[in-house]
Design a protein around this motif. Structure first.
Motif, short mmCIF file in Angstrom:
data_model
loop_
_atom_site.label_atom_id
_atom_site.label_comp_id
_atom_site.label_asym_id
_atom_site.label_seq_id
_atom_site.Cartn_x
_atom_site.Cartn_y
_atom_site.Cartn_z
N GLN A 183 0.85 -1.18 0.00
CA GLN A 183 0.00 0.00 0.00
C GLN A 183 0.89 1.24 0.00
O GLN A 183 1.94 1.25 0.64
N VAL A 184 0.44 2.29 -0.69
CA VAL A 184 1.27 3.47 -0.92
C VAL A 184 0.52 4.73 -0.48
O VAL A 184 -0.70 4.83 -0.68
N CYS B 116 -3.35 0.19 -3.47
CA CYS B 116 -2.73 -1.10 -3.17
C CYS B 116 -2.35 -1.79 -4.47
O CYS B 116 -3.13 -1.78 -5.43
N TYR B 117 -1.16 -2.39 -4.49
CA TYR B 117 -0.63 -3.00 -5.71
C TYR B 117 -0.02 -4.37 -5.43
O TYR B 117 0.47 -4.64 -4.32
N ASP C 64 2.13 -2.19 4.93
CA ASP C 64 1.77 -3.57 4.60
C ASP C 64 2.50 -4.05 3.35
O ASP C 64 1.92 -4.66 2.45
N TYR C 65 3.79 -3.73 3.32
CA TYR C 65 4.65 -4.09 2.19
C TYR C 65 5.17 -5.51 2.42
O TYR C 65 5.93 -5.76 3.35
N ALA C 66 4.72 -6.45 1.59
CA ALA C 66 5.08 -7.86 1.75
C ALA C 66 5.89 -8.33 0.56
O ALA C 66 5.64 -7.91 -0.58
N LEU D 232 6.15 -10.09 5.94
CA LEU D 232 4.84 -9.45 5.88
C LEU D 232 4.80 -8.17 6.70
O LEU D 232 5.53 -7.99 7.67
N HIS D 233 3.90 -7.28 6.28
CA HIS D 233 3.58 -6.04 7.00
C HIS D 233 4.81 -5.14 7.19
O HIS D 233 4.94 -4.45 8.20
N ARG D 234 5.69 -5.16 6.23
CA ARG D 234 6.89 -4.32 6.31
C ARG D 234 6.50 -2.84 6.13
O ARG D 234 5.52 -2.51 5.47
#
Length: 257
Positions: A12-13, A64-65, A105-107, A177-179
């Motif tokens: 997400q950005v 979100c991508y 939430d960068y996974a 997950l969730h970075r």
């Protein structure tokens, strides 16, 4: 069709950085796909509808991508990771630094196929323009029971509600997950799931979809059905996404409207 090994990202950005991130990551996918050994195809996807952690609606305030880099064999992916650790790739890795503070939430997930079913064999190797992507972690103690329930409940639900062209199941050899970015903009990794370390297992199901209609209640139905497993299933993310960019190994690229 998706290949047996996939390097996947989900992110997400911040909306203010959306245009810049898309330009940056489109370039990343083009360079990655054409330069990293073993990579056969790359793609980017925009989430149009989704649910996170049970019932939080995506994309919400933050776009979100998803992105996929594909490999035919796991050893080719392993070689690609070794290649990316060389000094020549360090500038590409460092280029992510300024972005971490804008991501949530960068996974990143290293996925190995455990099953694949093709419902439209006449499509050849083409990749669909829409996907339903399901991600979760599960307590391995309850894995067999959950898998029986998933096969009996989730698969028929999806088949009734969406035009499935192919269905792929992956287990994550490694999932982070969730970075997110820390106070100094550094990368924070709160969850790391590696199959050799014990703990939770991470799975991703990807359904390639045709152009027919999708039941608007599908995502809510999937989440509601899975609620009964909340004590053993976590990190749930169900998303419907449309393809933005497709890059082949030879550099040919196509964008979806």
């Amino acid at each position: 069709m998706l290949n047996p090994v996939v390097y996947m990202t989900s992110v997400q950005v911040e909306p203010e950085e959306d245009a810049g991130w898309n330009e940056f990551y489109d370039d990343w996918v083009r360079v990655f796909t054409t330069q990293v050994p073993g990579t056969v195809r790359g793609s980017r996807w925009a989430v149009e509808d989704g649910r996170l952690g049970g019932h939080e609606v995506l994309p919400g305030a933050r776009p979100c991508y998803l992105a996929f880099e594909e490999y035919r064999r796991v050893d080719e992916f392993i070689l690609s990771r070794s290649w990316r650790k060389e000094s020549h790739w360090e500038p590409r890795v460092a280029s992510f630094g300024p972005w971490f503070r804008h991501l949530s939430d960068y996974a990143t997930l290293n996925l190995q196929s455990i099953s694949s079913r093709i419902d439209a064999p006449d499509r050849g190797g083409d990749l669909a323009t829409r996907v339903l992507c399901r991600l979760w972690t599960v307590d391995p103690v309850a894995l067999e029971e959950f898998e029986r329930w998933r096969a009996a409940t989730v698969e028929p639900l999806v088949e009734r509600s969406a035009p499935v062209l192919a269905a792929h199941r992956y287990v994550a050899l490694l999932a982070q997950l969730h970075r997110h970015g820390g106070e100094q903009g550094e990368l924070v990794i709160p969850q790391r799931h590696h199959f050799e370390e014990g703990g939770r297992l991470c799975y991703v199901d990807v359904y390639e979809l045709g152009e027919g209609g999708i039941d608007p209640g599908l995502l809510d139905a999937l989440q509601t059905a899975t609620d009964e497993w909340s004590e053993v299933v976590a990190d749930r993310q169900d998303v419907l996404a449309k393809r933005l960019l497709l890059v082949e190994r030879d550099g040919t690229a196509s964008a979806s409207s």
